[in-house]
Design an enzyme around this catalytic site. Sequence first.
Site, PDB file in Angstrom:
ATOM      1  N   ARG A 225      48.311 -64.583-110.049  1.00 22.43           N
ATOM      2  CA  ARG A 225      49.580 -65.190-110.484  1.00 22.43           C
ATOM      3  C   ARG A 225      49.940 -66.325-109.530  1.00 22.43           C
ATOM      4  NH1 ARG A 225      55.327 -61.964-111.407  1.00 22.43           N
ATOM      5  NH2 ARG A 225      56.740 -63.745-111.218  1.00 22.43           N
TER       6      ARG A 225
ATOM      7  N   ASP B 136      60.876 -56.889-106.004  1.00 24.23           N
ATOM      8  CA  ASP B 136      60.401 -58.221-105.655  1.00 24.23           C
ATOM      9  C   ASP B 136      61.557 -59.190-105.790  1.00 24.23           C
ATOM     10  OD1 ASP B 136      60.659 -58.848-108.349  1.00 24.23           O
ATOM     11  OD2 ASP B 136      58.506 -59.019-108.727  1.00 24.23           O
TER      12      ASP B 136
END
Length: 532
Positions: free
Chosen positions: A165, A444
């Site tokens: 990612r 996150d």
Amino acid sequence: MSVAPEGLVIHGPMKPGFEHILTPDALSLLADVHHRFDGERLALLQERLKRQARLDAGEETLDFPKETQAIRKGDWTIPAAPADLQDRRVEITGPVDRKMVINALNSGAKCFMADFEDASTPSWENMVEGQINLRDANARTIGFTDEKSGKSYALKQDPAVLIARARGLHLDEAHVTVDGAPVSGGFFDFVLYLFHNHASTAKNGSGPYFYIPKLETRFEARLWSLVIRHCEEALELARGTVRITVLIETLPAAFELDEILYELRENITAFNAGRWDYIFSYIKRQKSDSGKVLPDRAQVTMAAPFMAAYAQRVIAVCHRRGAHAMGGMSAFIPVKGDDAANEAAVEKVKADKTREASIGHDGAWVAHPALVPVAMAAFDAVMPGPNQLDKKPETKEDRSALTEPCEGTITEAGLYGNADVAIRYIASWLQGRGAAPIHNLMEDAATAEISRAQLWQWRTHGAKTDDGQLIDADRIKTVIAKASDAIKQEVGDNAWAGGRFTEAADILTELALSDTFEEFLTLPAYQKIQSR
């Protein structure tokens, strides 16, 4: 300070091994991509701000574009996914540190999303060492020995499929400049991973696979398509060698699903319903509308009508076009020393993944290896084949279904919880850890974004808690101070002083009380880690 090629300057330290990633040929491709495409990237970021100004002024509303009706009504499809991306029923996600990479690849999940973005603090060392770790993983040479425990970790046979990612278009990589301007963090991640891994992934019977985050429009998707095509041609790769999954984690993107797929149709395989950032984007892009105030974060579940409509639309559009529709993250992690709490967490994961499989998702995320079997069993019970592309639910272009807020309450506990979690996460991020276990959840950046966005939204629109108390600037300051004091008592004076908690509380206070809304908290926070 190292210079190569001409005009490109590396400002970060060249630690041992970095020279094998930051090679002249790889940097030449990065500089080429920068020269060709960074101007358009910056223009698109400016367009986001201009659009936000129009939304704030009531000059524009988020809706399905009239000018692209032909694309939405057309019968086109995308190419089939590669063999190793046909079955993605459980994906594990996490940062790109060496131990995490090995454990995730060994977890039994179908895929591992190695995250250079929301689960990683973008320090220079984290970003380049992450590239080393993924290169070694694809070369099947990765290993790790924990200095404290002496335990060694090695890659097992048949590891999960690795998907990298890249960072979003909004993030720079300040440690590399071209002609004095910082390169895009996303371009940095993409180019270096593709350059160093296309050959090894092909040898493994796989390919260079990516997650692309934070897209808002078809024009941003078009930019990525041009970047991908250029890099494939530069490396003499067949068109379509690169395969990507786009995270649908912004409210504007939900109105352009067909269009984003169409722009990326030569390289895309799937969408992912990135639920947490989607909630953040819902608040951000409708921040001036007092009618869009959300209740406590804990009450904004996938059962909320606007969230359910979003997930259902992702599935419907994907399956009509031959793309996979991945579900979201279950952030629960095992609870050590508390069997009842651990069992409750497992049951929540099971219920979440059963729901996702039942509505038609082709897979979903977990945050911890111990929960891979739980999610796998949930999908196995509902999805006997490799995916559910044959399920093609109908969906209408219902703007209000995507934009109307859910019912609920704002509580003192929700107010305090936002302050508490945001301080803890921002402190962890500043210390270099972008994935942080907080209150038995693996958090996150998206969690901190929702938390600070809600504080800003509640204060700006004069919301009240369910006991009738106004949420104003003084109350925000009070709750941040209260959360700070509690964390300090919990961790102790030394850990507080060394853990950058004061900086975190200051950042949160500034973001929550500002007259303007910062696009991403990681932008001002990035300045804090560059100086270290």
